[in-house]
Structures are given as C-alpha cells and as structure tokens.
Design an enzyme around this catalytic site. Sequence first.
Site, PDB file in Angstrom:
ATOM      1  N   ASP A   1       0.867  -1.193   0.000  1.00  0.00           N
ATOM      2  CA  ASP A   1       0.000   0.000   0.000  1.00  0.00           C
ATOM      3  C   ASP A   1       0.892   1.228   0.000  1.00  0.00           C
ATOM      4  OD1 ASP A   1      -3.279   0.141   0.760  1.00  0.00           O
ATOM      5  OD2 ASP A   1      -2.178   2.033   0.867  1.00  0.00           O
TER       6      ASP A   1
ATOM      7  N   ASP B   1       4.562   3.205  -3.786  1.00  0.00           N
ATOM      8  CA  ASP B   1       3.637   3.852  -4.712  1.00  0.00           C
ATOM      9  C   ASP B   1       3.751   3.139  -6.057  1.00  0.00           C
ATOM     10  OD1 ASP B   1       2.373   5.479  -6.540  1.00  0.00           O
ATOM     11  OD2 ASP B   1       3.369   7.328  -5.908  1.00  0.00           O
ATOM     12  N   ILE B   2       2.691   2.449  -6.453  1.00  0.00           N
ATOM     13  CA  ILE B   2       2.769   1.625  -7.664  1.00  0.00           C
ATOM     14  C   ILE B   2       2.885   2.439  -8.949  1.00  0.00           C
ATOM     15  CG2 ILE B   2       1.667  -0.442  -6.716  1.00  0.00           C
ATOM     16  CD1 ILE B   2      -0.853   0.784  -8.470  1.00  0.00           C
TER      17      ILE B   2
ATOM     18  N   ASN C   1      -4.778  -4.208  -7.615  1.00  0.00           N
ATOM     19  CA  ASN C   1      -6.014  -3.736  -6.989  1.00  0.00           C
ATOM     20  C   ASN C   1      -6.025  -2.245  -6.676  1.00  0.00           C
ATOM     21  OD1 ASN C   1      -8.459  -3.974  -4.998  1.00  0.00           O
ATOM     22  ND2 ASN C   1      -6.757  -3.193  -3.749  1.00  0.00           N
TER      23      ASN C   1
ATOM     24  N   TYR D   1     -11.803   7.749 -14.579  1.00  0.00           N
ATOM     25  CA  TYR D   1     -11.891   6.411 -13.971  1.00  0.00           C
ATOM     26  C   TYR D   1     -12.411   5.372 -14.977  1.00  0.00           C
ATOM     27  CZ  TYR D   1     -13.206   3.036 -10.255  1.00  0.00           C
ATOM     28  OH  TYR D   1     -13.342   1.924  -9.450  1.00  0.00           O
TER      29      TYR D   1
ATOM     30  N   LYS E   1     -10.327   2.213 -16.344  1.00  0.00           N
ATOM     31  CA  LYS E   1     -10.799   0.839 -16.111  1.00  0.00           C
ATOM     32  C   LYS E   1     -11.031   0.111 -17.446  1.00  0.00           C
ATOM     33  CE  LYS E   1     -10.843   0.664 -11.558  1.00  0.00           C
ATOM     34  NZ  LYS E   1      -9.888  -0.180 -10.814  1.00  0.00           N
TER      35      LYS E   1
END
Length: 250
Positions: free
Chosen positions: A38, A64-65, A91, A155, A159
């Site tokens: 996370d 931080d991805i 996720n 968003y 997605k």
Amino acid sequence: MDMGLAGKVAIVTGGGRGIGAAICKALAAEGAHIVANDIDRARAEETGAELTAGGAKAIAVAGDITRAEDAEALAKAALDAFGRIDILVNNAGFTRDGRITKMTEDDWDSVVDVILKGTFLCTRAVIPAMTEQKSGRIVNIASRAHWGNPGQANYSAAKAGVVGFTRSQAAEHGRNNITVNAVAPGFVETPLVQALPHYEKIKQRTIDNTPIPRLGRVEDIADAVTFLASERASWITGELLHVTGGRYRG
Ligand SMILES: NC(=O)c1ccc[n+]([C@@H]2O[C@H](COP(=O)([O-])OP(=O)(O)OC[C@H]3O[C@@H](n4cnc5c(N)ncnc54)[C@H](O)[C@@H]3O)[C@@H](O)[C@H]2O)c1
C-alpha cells in the site's frame, strides 16, 4: 474444493484496506503467503500484522505503484522473502470524479496513473519471475465503470484500459502458463465509495437497479479473485468477470 493455493506467493497492491485487504485475507485463508502493498505504510502493516497474527506468512511493503522503482522493489521484496511470485493482484485505485469541464489535468493524470500505469508497472515487474517459473496468475481489478459512468471520464477510461491491458497480457503470456484475468466489481461498500459526495444517493440507486438488491461486500470480490488466482482456473485467461449482483449498464 482444494484451490491449490497453499504455499503460493501473492502480491496484492492497495492491500491496506477495502477490497485489497479482503483479497489478502481470502488468499491467506487458502494457505497463500501474502505480500501486502500500500502507498500508506500504516495500512499495509496493519494488514500484514493481522494476517501474521492469524497464522499466515505475510509481509507488508509500502510503495507507490505509479513509480517504476517502487513496483520493481515490490517484486524484489516478494522474491527476497519467499523466493517466488505466483500471483499478482493489481487492486490499488481511487476516484477523482467530476464532469468533463470541471475535470482538471491532475484529476485525469492521478487516476489514470494509479489504475493504468500502476497495473502496467507491477505486471512488468513480476513477469520475469513468472516466466522463469512457467506459471503465474495475474488478476486485475477493473470496475463496472468500464462501460462508462457519467462524471467518471478518467476512472471509466482507465478501467476500460485495464480490460484491454488484461486481454493483451493474456495473449502475451499464455504459452508460459501465466493467466491474466480481470474482475469488474459493482458498487462495493468500502472507504473509497463511502467518501463519495453523493454516497447515500448512489447507494439507493445501486440497490434499486441491481437484480440482487444489495451493495457488494468486499468478500464477494475477494472470492472471485481467489478463484481466478487458483489452480481451478488454469484454462481461463483474458476474461472479465463481472461481480455486480447482475447489474451491468444503467
Ligand atoms: N469499492 C467499489 O465500489 C469499487 C467498485 C469497482 C472497482 N473498485 C476498485 O477496487 C479497487 C479497490 O478499491 P477499494 O474500494 O477497496 O478502495 P480503498 O480506497 O478502500 O482502498 C484502496 C487502497 O489502495 C491504496 N492505494 C492508492 N493509491 C496507491 C498507490 N499509488 N500505490 C499503492 N497503493 C495505493 C490506498 O492507500 C488504499 O489503501 C480499486 O481499483 C477500485 O477502483 C472498487
């Protein structure tokens, strides 16, 4: 049914709370070792500590991805701790809603970065280990919003991008026994949606428009992810599984 997950090593991004934390718990309940990532260190550590207290093997990795070096460090932490990477669940994500004329570049960039670029960076980081093992499971968390929600251009576009990315990666890695699938949740009660400005209104509209008339539970999503991450789903790839109580558009 034996899911074949005992001893498998799973990385879950955004595993500190909400759906990600539930996925960590569900995979751990099947005997998987968990690498809970996370951006919020305290949240990641909370999930890690809860799993360890419950008898699972788990580590927490803050990062931080959206940063390539953090994604690489996440994969390395899994390999250092457990020697392999069997599962990646992309996720982590969030919303910054607004009508298009009110949407700032930062609203756009931040949402697209975490959902789409983060998924790309983490996938790129784990593919070498999975390719060497000749096995792997990647599950991407998309959303029912991929159909296109008003007020969610950033968003919805991100997605929908995750869906295309999923199919691309399924085609790229099938020969190495790596499956890549996506789960599209409907409206699931988590801190993310509870923070939305019109939460109560959206909640009622969801119940009214959903054939199984309730909000999603984090466990509904975690169970679907667990199946796709398991040995029981070894010939399923490039799929998008809606977990929405039967609600699609509208
Ligand atoms: N809750 C819903 O109704 C719903 C519906 C469809 C899809 N989803 C998707 O499910 C996923 C999880 O959502 P949630 O509702 O559990 O949200 P949440 O906000 O409760 O949890 C998301 C976690 O991701 C972490 N995170 C955010 N940015 C990060 C980054 N750059 N690097 C690492 N971690 C980061 C956050 O700190 C947080 O702990 C998201 O991808 C979301 O888009 C949720």
